[in-house]
Design a protein around this motif. Structure first.
Motif: not given
Length: 136
Positions: A56-63, A65-71, A77-88
């Protein structure tokens, strides 16, 4: 001859103490083997709960923060690879639920309905897996 018999008595006394200790350890070990093993289900449930809280904390961080941690970067990157597009992912200014925007050539397009649910479900699964893999 007295010193030799004293040494023998001392050696036998030491041997007797070691034998008594060995018997105690054997009884203790036998008692431990008879006791039920620690509850692995409780440990797994506690770990699962901790993994979900961190996810939950990681997802909150993803949403948020504009600066992303390595995780977070690995998850995106995995989401983009699986879906073939970038999400915001972003929260609207009115304080509503998180918006998922698909980055297209025509510009960002908001996902709704089943597509949104599919992306959110996969985001949750990937995040759980990443957190579980990196957690000791």
């Amino acid at each position: 001859m007295n010193t030799q018999s004293a040494r023998i008595r001392n050696m036998l006394r030491t041997y007797g103490k070691q034998l008594t200790s060995a018997k105690r350890l054997a009884r203790f070990k036998q008692a431990m083997d008879a006791s039920p093993p620690p509850d692995d289900a409780a440990k797994r449930a506690k770990r699962r709960q901790m993994v979900e809280r961190i996810a939950h904390e990681v997802i909150e961080n993803l949403i948020v923060n504009t600066e992303h941690s390595p995780v977070v970067a690995a998850i995106l990157n995995q989401m983009e690879a699986e879906f073939g597009q970038r999400f915001i992912f972003e929260y609207p200014l009115d304080g509503g639920d998180v918006q998922i925007l698909r980055d297209t050539q025509q510009g960002p397009q908001e996902l709704t309905g089943d597509a949104r649910n599919k992306v959110m479900r996969r985001l949750w699964e990937i995040t759980l897996s990443k957190v579980d893999d990196t957690m000791l």
